[in-house]
Design a protein around this motif. Sequence first.
Motif, PDB file in Angstrom:
ATOM      1  N   LEU A  43       0.723  -1.310   0.127  1.00  0.00           N
ATOM      2  CA  LEU A  43       0.074   0.002   0.143  1.00  0.00           C
ATOM      3  C   LEU A  43       0.914   1.350   0.023  1.00  0.00           C
ATOM      4  CD1 LEU A  43      -2.787  -0.945   2.548  1.00  0.00           C
ATOM      5  CD2 LEU A  43      -3.289  -0.959   0.142  1.00  0.00           C
TER       6      LEU A  43
ATOM      7  N   VAL B 298      -9.087   2.318   2.561  1.00  0.00           N
ATOM      8  CA  VAL B 298      -7.805   2.812   2.666  1.00  0.00           C
ATOM      9  C   VAL B 298      -7.512   4.210   1.989  1.00  0.00           C
ATOM     10  CG1 VAL B 298      -6.545   0.612   3.320  1.00  0.00           C
ATOM     11  CG2 VAL B 298      -6.678   1.444   0.797  1.00  0.00           C
ATOM     12  N   TYR B 299      -8.383   4.321   0.869  1.00  0.00           N
ATOM     13  CA  TYR B 299      -8.339   5.441   0.187  1.00  0.00           C
ATOM     14  C   TYR B 299      -9.552   6.690   0.583  1.00  0.00           C
ATOM     15  CZ  TYR B 299      -5.313   3.669  -3.318  1.00  0.00           C
ATOM     16  OH  TYR B 299      -4.546   2.863  -3.921  1.00  0.00           O
TER      17      TYR B 299
ATOM     18  N   ARG C 221      -0.441   6.862  -3.196  1.00  0.00           N
ATOM     19  CA  ARG C 221      -0.447   6.195  -1.977  1.00  0.00           C
ATOM     20  C   ARG C 221      -1.616   6.621  -1.055  1.00  0.00           C
ATOM     21  NH1 ARG C 221       5.881   7.438  -1.177  1.00  0.00           N
ATOM     22  NH2 ARG C 221       5.091   9.552  -1.867  1.00  0.00           N
TER      23      ARG C 221
END
Length: 290
Positions: free
Chosen positions: A39, A59-60, A69
Motif C-alpha cells: 500500500l 484505505v483511500y 499512496r
Amino acid sequence: MRNYWLLLKQDRVACVALVYLLVLVVIAIIGPAFVDPSLNRMQLTARHAAPFHLNRSWVYFLGADALGRPMIVRLVLAARTTIMIAAAAVLMAMVTGTFIGLIAGLRENLLSAALMRGIDVLLSIPSLLLAMVVLFVLGAHIGNVILILTITRLAVFARTVRGESLELRERWFVAAARTMGAGDIHVLRRHIVPLVMPTVLAIAALEFAVIMLAESALSFLGIGVQPPDATWGLLVAEGQPYLKTAWWVSLWPGLAIASMAVSATIVGNWFRIANDPTLRVRLTPREVTA
C-alpha cells in the motif's frame, strides 16, 4: 497516582487530550506492523484520488497523494517517525538540560558560571538558523535532526532547573542535611531532584509540542527528514504544490500536527497546575488531600 487521577477527572479537556495522545502513540507504535507494504508503493492509477469516495477501498477514504499512496497509510507510517523524533529529542534535552541545571545551581563556582555562559550563548543563536547550518553540514538524517533539536531545546531545561535549584538549596531541610554531613550527591538525590522533577516533566510535555512543530518546520523547508522516511511535516511539504487541486495531501498531516501539538500543550499545562499548590485549588476535588 490516585490524586492525579482524581485531579484529571476534574478537567475533562485535559482528560480528552491525554486519551487522544495515548491513542496516537499506540497507533504510531503498532500501526505500521498492520500496514501492507504494497500500500506504500506507487499506484499511479489512484494518483490524487479524492477523499470520502465510497466506491474505492477504505484505505483511500482520506484520499491519495501524488504517487497514488493512500493518505491513511502515509499518516500512520509518518506518525512513528514524527513521534519518535519528538520523544527522543525531548528525552535527551530533558536529561542533558536537567543535569547542567543541577550542576550549575548546586554551587556557585567557575564550572557553574561556565555552564550558564554556554547556555546564554546557545540561547543567543536563532534555533532555526542553527538547525539549518548544522543539518546542511552534517546531512539531514534522523539522528542529526534529533541531535540539533536536542541542542536547541536543552537550554530551557537548564535555566529552569538552575533557578529551581538555587531556590531549593537555601531551604531549611537542605541546610539541615548539610549540617548532618550530607554531601552534594545526597542533597541532589534526596532533596532537590524529587522537587524539581514535576516542573521538568511539565516542561517536557510542553516542549514535546514545540519540538514536533520545529521538526515539521525543518521537514517542510526540505532540510529535515528526507524520503523514503516520512514525517507529518514532510507530508505537508509534499502536498504544498497541489494545494489548489489536491488540498487533502497537506490538510490531513497538518491537522495531525496541530491536534497533537494542542493536546500536548493542554496536558503539559494541566500537569503544571496539578503540581503547583497555589494553582491546584482550581482542580482539587474534595477527595484529594492538599
